[in-house]
Scaffold this motif. Sequence first.
Motif: not given
Length: 465
Positions: A58-67
């Motif tokens: 989840e958070w690794m996916n959100w890292l890219m989405l957030g950037m």
Amino acid sequence: MASRIKNLTDGKPAALIFTFALPLMVGNVFQQLYTVVDTMVVGKGLGVSALAALGAAEWMNWLMLGMIQGITQGFGILMAQEFGAGRYEDLRKTIGCSMALSFLSSVLLLCFGQLAARPVLELLQTPPEIIDSALLYLRIMYLGIPIVMSYNLFATVLRSLGDGRTPLYAMIVAALTNIVLDMLFVFVLGLGISGAAVATLIAQLISSLFCLRHIRKIDILTLSPSDYSLRGHRPAKLFALGFPMAFQNAIIAVGGMIVQFVVNGFGVIFIAGFTATNKLYGVLEVAATSYGYSMVTYAGQNLGAGRTDRIRKGMRAAVLISLLTSTLIAAVMLLGGRTILSCFISGTPEEFEQTLQIAYYYLAIMSIFLPVLYILHVTRSTIQGMGNTVLPMVSGIAEFVMRAVTAILLPLIVGENGIFYAEILAWLGADVILIISYFVVAGKMEKLLGTNSEQNPSRTIDTKK
């Protein structure tokens, strides 16, 4: 077709902010269906271990989405200011330059994501029984980074011009597509967790093309080849706006990874319960992000038009609306949370009950403190709309520090349930900095531009039929 472009420099701030945010809110609800449906399908169709694998990623996916969201939202600040000022030639050059920079950024992020996926999962001590599934999900999602970047940029262009309806319609179409493809790929074709990832990317592609089609109908956005140039001061100006927002989201995601690292040590059942509630996180803040998008556009357009008086009025209105909305959502979650969470969970009766108890406890804590999160979004977005992305980045650093420190220390003091308070304390830490920053930035802005209460004439924008 009537123009969907909306000028936010005239009219009552509260009505403008709410009516602009409303379609964004509905659109975000449908966007959350991506996450919710994926979680339901994976949790119910593939079991607790697959649900835990989704949570581990989840958070690794959100890292890219957030950037990606940070980059494109930063670009949108300049777009909103230029539209508010009526500088349409500059607006076209900004959009063209943003497209070129977004393409280059997506390639870099794709390469970085593929290289870092396994090492980071191992660093987070992802349990061996779920690491392969989590890695497969991430690799597929990272391959779709250019698609995700395209949608976020096109939606940002439309929102910067006050069009919240087209991204809404794009999300409705995409969400329905995602639901159908999830069922097909996971239940019919048996593609497992990879099927859920592929379904999401196809849906994102459809939403991206939908927004692009409508952008091409707007006369003032007819770009020439020279508009895509990366020469001159414009790329640096866009980078100065987009990078702090991308960095802010990145460090928030890293804080989330630290939380995930701690959670991974509590076993698969705890991970599954934590994941079930995290998948509702987007639903909890769906109105907050909508008000945030609204305030970036509202503040940007009014700054471009020199209407500094309207920014303060808009901020007060947005805070009041946000407090009322967050209280209503919190009440719904506290009353119906167990029923909603049960849709994500499967397994033996014992596994089901243990997972549900963990998930609801976390959901109740976040719901009670939800107004704190809404103040965060509104304040941060207003500051960003005024052209300052550095102070919100500092608040992101504070959020990271609070989240990481409390995630590590609280479980040692009060047990594993202490991890649930890391998120709340992170919101509070960011709020303190943001509230102070807002008054500093607003004061400097009014000294520089003066308090202009003159009414600006409405602009009429023609669009192609």
